[in-house]
Write a protein that holds these residues in place. Structure first.
Motif, mmCIF file in Angstrom:
data_model
loop_
_atom_site.group_PDB
_atom_site.id
_atom_site.type_symbol
_atom_site.label_atom_id
_atom_site.label_comp_id
_atom_site.label_asym_id
_atom_site.label_seq_id
_atom_site.Cartn_x
_atom_site.Cartn_y
_atom_site.Cartn_z
ATOM 1 N N PRO A 120 0.817 -1.222 0.000
ATOM 2 C CA PRO A 120 0.000 0.000 0.000
ATOM 3 C C PRO A 120 0.849 1.270 0.000
ATOM 4 O O PRO A 120 1.998 1.267 0.443
ATOM 5 C CB PRO A 120 -0.818 -0.114 1.281
ATOM 6 C CG PRO A 120 -0.120 -1.111 2.127
ATOM 7 C CD PRO A 120 0.677 -1.992 1.217
ATOM 8 N N TYR A 121 0.246 2.334 -0.482
ATOM 9 C CA TYR A 121 0.902 3.639 -0.484
ATOM 10 C C TYR A 121 1.319 3.980 0.948
ATOM 11 O O TYR A 121 0.554 3.795 1.883
ATOM 12 C CB TYR A 121 -0.047 4.703 -1.034
ATOM 13 C CG TYR A 121 0.555 6.072 -1.069
ATOM 14 C CD1 TYR A 121 1.464 6.412 -2.065
ATOM 15 C CD2 TYR A 121 0.252 7.010 -0.094
ATOM 16 C CE1 TYR A 121 2.042 7.665 -2.096
ATOM 17 C CE2 TYR A 121 0.824 8.271 -0.116
ATOM 18 C CZ TYR A 121 1.719 8.592 -1.119
ATOM 19 O OH TYR A 121 2.293 9.829 -1.141
ATOM 20 N N GLY A 122 2.513 4.456 1.112
ATOM 21 C CA GLY A 122 3.017 4.813 2.431
ATOM 22 C C GLY A 122 3.722 3.675 3.149
ATOM 23 O O GLY A 122 4.253 3.875 4.243
ATOM 24 N N TRP A 123 3.752 2.479 2.543
ATOM 25 C CA TRP A 123 4.391 1.324 3.185
ATOM 26 C C TRP A 123 5.837 1.625 3.561
ATOM 27 O O TRP A 123 6.289 1.283 4.650
ATOM 28 C CB TRP A 123 4.320 0.116 2.247
ATOM 29 C CG TRP A 123 4.877 -1.151 2.810
ATOM 30 C CD1 TRP A 123 4.219 -2.067 3.569
ATOM 31 C CD2 TRP A 123 6.205 -1.664 2.654
ATOM 32 N NE1 TRP A 123 5.054 -3.115 3.890
ATOM 33 C CE2 TRP A 123 6.287 -2.881 3.341
ATOM 34 C CE3 TRP A 123 7.342 -1.196 1.993
ATOM 35 C CZ2 TRP A 123 7.438 -3.643 3.398
ATOM 36 C CZ3 TRP A 123 8.496 -1.952 2.045
ATOM 37 C CH2 TRP A 123 8.542 -3.166 2.740
ATOM 38 N N GLY A 124 6.558 2.272 2.677
ATOM 39 C CA GLY A 124 7.969 2.555 2.930
ATOM 40 C C GLY A 124 8.194 3.648 3.958
ATOM 41 O O GLY A 124 9.231 3.707 4.602
ATOM 42 N N ALA A 125 7.210 4.526 4.133
ATOM 43 C CA ALA A 125 7.371 5.655 5.050
ATOM 44 C C ALA A 125 6.862 5.360 6.455
ATOM 45 O O ALA A 125 7.269 6.018 7.410
ATOM 46 C CB ALA A 125 6.640 6.865 4.490
ATOM 47 N N ALA A 126 5.990 4.382 6.601
ATOM 48 C CA ALA A 126 5.329 4.107 7.883
ATOM 49 C C ALA A 126 6.286 3.974 9.068
ATOM 50 O O ALA A 126 6.015 4.514 10.138
ATOM 51 C CB ALA A 126 4.450 2.871 7.765
ATOM 52 N N PRO A 127 7.433 3.289 8.941
ATOM 53 C CA PRO A 127 8.300 3.112 10.108
ATOM 54 C C PRO A 127 8.903 4.406 10.649
ATOM 55 O O PRO A 127 9.252 4.483 11.809
ATOM 56 C CB PRO A 127 9.425 2.210 9.600
ATOM 57 C CG PRO A 127 8.901 1.577 8.390
ATOM 58 C CD PRO A 127 7.911 2.525 7.814
ATOM 59 N N TYR A 128 9.005 5.402 9.807
ATOM 60 C CA TYR A 128 9.637 6.640 10.243
ATOM 61 C C TYR A 128 8.760 7.440 11.198
ATOM 62 O O TYR A 128 9.242 8.326 11.888
ATOM 63 C CB TYR A 128 10.029 7.486 9.026
ATOM 64 C CG TYR A 128 11.093 6.803 8.197
ATOM 65 C CD1 TYR A 128 12.424 6.827 8.589
ATOM 66 C CD2 TYR A 128 10.760 6.100 7.039
ATOM 67 C CE1 TYR A 128 13.402 6.184 7.854
ATOM 68 C CE2 TYR A 128 11.737 5.456 6.297
ATOM 69 C CZ TYR A 128 13.049 5.500 6.713
ATOM 70 O OH TYR A 128 14.005 4.855 5.976
ATOM 71 N N VAL A 129 7.477 7.108 11.274
ATOM 72 C CA VAL A 129 6.575 7.771 12.197
ATOM 73 C C VAL A 129 6.925 7.393 13.632
ATOM 74 O O VAL A 129 6.868 8.219 14.537
ATOM 75 C CB VAL A 129 5.103 7.417 11.868
ATOM 76 C CG1 VAL A 129 4.157 7.976 12.907
ATOM 77 C CG2 VAL A 129 4.750 7.915 10.479
ATOM 78 N N PHE A 130 7.283 6.139 13.837
ATOM 79 C CA PHE A 130 7.657 5.657 15.169
ATOM 80 C C PHE A 130 8.969 4.891 15.046
ATOM 81 O O PHE A 130 8.996 3.663 15.063
ATOM 82 C CB PHE A 130 6.541 4.777 15.744
ATOM 83 C CG PHE A 130 6.824 4.306 17.147
ATOM 84 C CD1 PHE A 130 7.039 5.211 18.177
ATOM 85 C CD2 PHE A 130 6.887 2.960 17.437
ATOM 86 C CE1 PHE A 130 7.309 4.777 19.461
ATOM 87 C CE2 PHE A 130 7.164 2.514 18.724
ATOM 88 C CZ PHE A 130 7.369 3.429 19.733
ATOM 89 N N LEU A 131 10.048 5.616 14.895
ATOM 90 C CA LEU A 131 11.358 5.036 14.610
ATOM 91 C C LEU A 131 11.839 4.026 15.655
ATOM 92 O O LEU A 131 12.314 2.950 15.280
ATOM 93 C CB LEU A 131 12.389 6.138 14.395
ATOM 94 C CG LEU A 131 13.684 5.735 13.718
ATOM 95 C CD1 LEU A 131 13.423 5.035 12.388
ATOM 96 C CD2 LEU A 131 14.570 6.936 13.503
ATOM 97 N N PRO A 132 11.717 4.296 16.953
ATOM 98 C CA PRO A 132 12.179 3.277 17.914
ATOM 99 C C PRO A 132 11.452 1.941 17.755
ATOM 100 O O PRO A 132 12.059 0.877 17.821
ATOM 101 C CB PRO A 132 11.891 3.909 19.281
ATOM 102 C CG PRO A 132 11.872 5.375 19.027
ATOM 103 C CD PRO A 132 11.300 5.525 17.639
ATOM 104 N N GLY A 133 10.145 1.984 17.530
ATOM 105 C CA GLY A 133 9.381 0.752 17.331
ATOM 106 C C GLY A 133 9.754 0.058 16.035
ATOM 107 O O GLY A 133 9.758 -1.167 15.949
ATOM 108 N N ALA A 134 10.086 0.855 15.012
ATOM 109 C CA ALA A 134 10.474 0.288 13.722
ATOM 110 C C ALA A 134 11.804 -0.443 13.817
ATOM 111 O O ALA A 134 11.996 -1.485 13.191
ATOM 112 C CB ALA A 134 10.549 1.398 12.673
#
Length: 130
Positions: free
Chosen positions: A99-113
Motif C-alpha cells: 500500500p501507499y506509504g508502506w515505505g514511510a510508515a516506520p519513520y513515524v515511530f522510529l524506535p518501534g520500527a
C-alpha cells in the motif's frame, strides 16, 4: 525450483535487477514487466520476504536506487499476513502491491520500527500465529 524465504531483508538491487529476478519466477508472464507482449515461460526461482509490522530494515536503503524483487508477506498485528505480488503488484492479474506509504510508515515511530527488526519478534509472531 529454488526458493528464497527471508525475514526482514533490505533491498539489494536496482530496478533493472529486480525486474530481471522477477522474470526468473515460475509462471512468469512477460506482460508482468510491461513489455506489452505476453509470453509464458517457467522459471525456477522464487523470493518470499516476510516483514514484521513496521520493521525498518526491509524499507532500506533509498527507494530511488534500490528495489525489492519477489513477493512481500507483511506480518501484521493479530496474526494477519498480507501477500503483495512482486512487491509492486500486477494490475493486469489483479494482484496488489504494497500500500501507499508502506515505505514511510516506520519513520513515524522510529524506535518501534528498529525494535520490530529483532529476530525474536519474527520468531514470536510465527510461534503465536500458527
Amino acid at each position: 525450483t529454488i526458493q528464497s524465504v527471508n525475514f526482514g531483508s533490505p533491498k539489494i538491487g536496482n530496478i533493472e535487477w529486480s525486474a530481471w529476478i522477477d522474470t526468473l519466477q515460475p509462471n512468469y508472464n512477460s506482460s508482468d514487466a510491461g513489455s506489452g507482449t505476453a509470453t509464458n515461460r517457467r522459471g525456477s526461482f522464487e523470493i518470499f520476504r516476510f516483514v514484521h509490522n513496521i520493521d525498518l530494515v526491509p524499507r532500506l536503503p533509498d527507494p530511488v536506487y534500490f528495489h525489492h524483487a519477489g513477493h512481500t508477506l507483511q506480518m501484521s498485528s493479530g496474526g494477519n499476513v498480507k501477500a503483495y505480488y512482486d512487491h509492486i503488484g500486477n494490475g493486469d492479474l489483479g494482484f496488489a502491491g504494497v500500500p501507499y506509504g508502506w515505505g514511510a510508515a516506520p519513520y513515524v515511530f522510529l524506535p518501534g520500527a528498529i525494535a520490530a527488526h529483532m529476530c525474536t519478534h519474527y520468531l514470536d509472531y510465527l510461534n503465536n500465529h500458527r
